[in-house]
Design a protein around this motif. Sequence first.
Motif, short mmCIF file in Angstrom:
data_model
loop_
_atom_site.label_atom_id
_atom_site.label_comp_id
_atom_site.label_asym_id
_atom_site.label_seq_id
_atom_site.Cartn_x
_atom_site.Cartn_y
_atom_site.Cartn_z
N PRO A 78 -6.59 -6.26 0.38
CA PRO A 78 -5.08 -5.77 -0.28
C PRO A 78 -5.30 -4.78 -1.50
N GLY A 82 -2.35 -2.37 -0.60
CA GLY A 82 -1.64 -1.67 -1.64
C GLY A 82 -1.36 -0.31 -1.88
N ARG A 83 -2.37 0.33 -1.35
CA ARG A 83 -2.45 2.03 -1.54
C ARG A 83 -1.72 2.74 -0.30
N GLN A 87 5.12 0.53 3.07
CA GLN A 87 5.76 -0.39 2.54
C GLN A 87 7.36 -0.38 2.98
N GLY A 107 4.16 -2.85 -2.73
CA GLY A 107 2.86 -2.33 -2.64
C GLY A 107 2.07 -2.14 -4.03
N GLU A 110 0.56 -5.39 -5.23
CA GLU A 110 -0.50 -5.84 -4.56
C GLU A 110 -1.73 -5.11 -5.01
N ARG A 111 -1.59 -4.02 -5.19
CA ARG A 111 -2.67 -2.97 -5.35
C ARG A 111 -3.05 -3.40 -6.92
#
Length: 445
Positions: A78, A82-83, A87, A107, A110-111
């Motif tokens: 994740p 996320g990075r 997205q 995103g 998530e990060r």
Amino acid sequence: MRIEPKMQDPEVRINNFEEVNLGYTDEEAIAEAQRCRLCGACVKGCPVGIDIPAFVNSIAKGKFRQAIDIIRQFSVLPAVCGRVCPQENQCEKECILSRKGEPINIGALERFVADKFSEKETFDIPKVGKSAGIIGSGPAGLTAAYELRKAGFDVTIYESLHAPGGVLRYGIPNFRLPDKIIDKEVDYLLSLGVKLQLNFLIGKTVYINELLEIHDGLLIATGAGLPSRLNIPGENGVGVYLANEFLTRINLMHAYEFPIYHTPIKKFSKVVVVGGGNVAMDSARVARRLGADVTIVYRREEEDMPARREERIHAKEEGINFITLANPVEIILDEYKNVKQIKLEKMKVSGKGLDGRNKIEGTLEYFTIDADAVITAIGQTPNRIIQENVKGLNFDSHGRVIVDENLKTSLNRVWAAGDIVTGAATVILAMGEAKRAAADMIKTL
Ligand code: FAD
Ligand code: SF4
């Protein structure tokens, strides 16, 4: 209104390799998550099927631990996804709020939760007495290892390089994805009992048939690391780099920290990068940080560039020039074979292709740009070390391994997933396919 995380100032960041995106504060994350309508439309845009509304809702309530536990049921990477996930073409594209141009920043959320916790969910691993070998430690290999280990398999990953992560490590620069983030995700896998053999080139160090003697099943996840060439005059000149070589020097070998690290990199003053994908953006932004004036040339229009939108925006903020509708025809060298200029043909749009992108054609009009280095980033195909060292493995003319609907290859007990099957794609697609392959391995073995 959609909340964007703070970024390092462009004037400052072009002088360092620190992460550009500074992430959310708790308050920003909660406020962004509270915009979510919890409708679930976004889930179909996620190749690994994360329960997005559930984790976003947990963040909205300040239950960060719960949020990361939800994500981890679906994804082992994740903090990476996320990075680097695109997205805007996946979950955020499906978000109902994207109709108003303000999808939830999935995103960034998530990060945010992935970075918050270093300790991970622990669970009982059953003992099933089966063993799997995974060839390649990129996102596909790491994901399959996680799924197989959770199901009780003894898992060993074989990686040809001296550090795990695949493109995450050698391709994507630290200012987008720091090494410490990859280390954290890999350490978690190792803490579950997954074994990692580095400096192990399958097809040279040992062959597939030897691995089949010690494992019940194998997954080939060796990616698409062989760069394509322009095939134009001057391409063998001094100062012409394939993007993968250039980025590997910087990211894996830390040439930007020479002489602390022993890999040198020549300083260039005017760099032309050819291509419009993430690889081109990464190369251009690295060259900028090494002090060069950088121009990206791309044969189509900017809207057709496959690079993530954020990378394009960041590249421009960092002072990188874009020349579109221009196709290299020659790299002009000086008497010592050093790069001097690049000659380009002007292109024009000639309708729409079947893929919805603009079709282009040459105009026979040419122009040149001065340069002392050219970096080519026009695509990658799989290298064929494995394919050419094993009998009975079917692969196509691009070197991609041919698989059935369950990701099973033509070899008994051997599966394949990720870029080696699809050709160069994305992190999350490689992960999604690896999950499917692992599920079939578990069922079959
Ligand atoms: P890889 O990540 O390529 O991993 C394969 C691994 O196998 C490597 O570690 C390799 O060393 C190892 N290997 C190869 N042959 C052997 C062998 N014979 N024996 C043992 N080991 C072997 N995607 C995104 O979604 N977002 C991005 O922002 C993004 N940026 C990118 C930037 C760059 C510079 C590049 C090159 C790609 C980028 N991509 C991005 C694409 C993405 O990284 C890939 O699609 C993804 O990494 C594919 O995963 P994989 O596991 O199939 O292969
Ligand atoms: Fe929330 Fe958008 Fe997903 Fe709906 S589609 S649950 S609003 S993130």
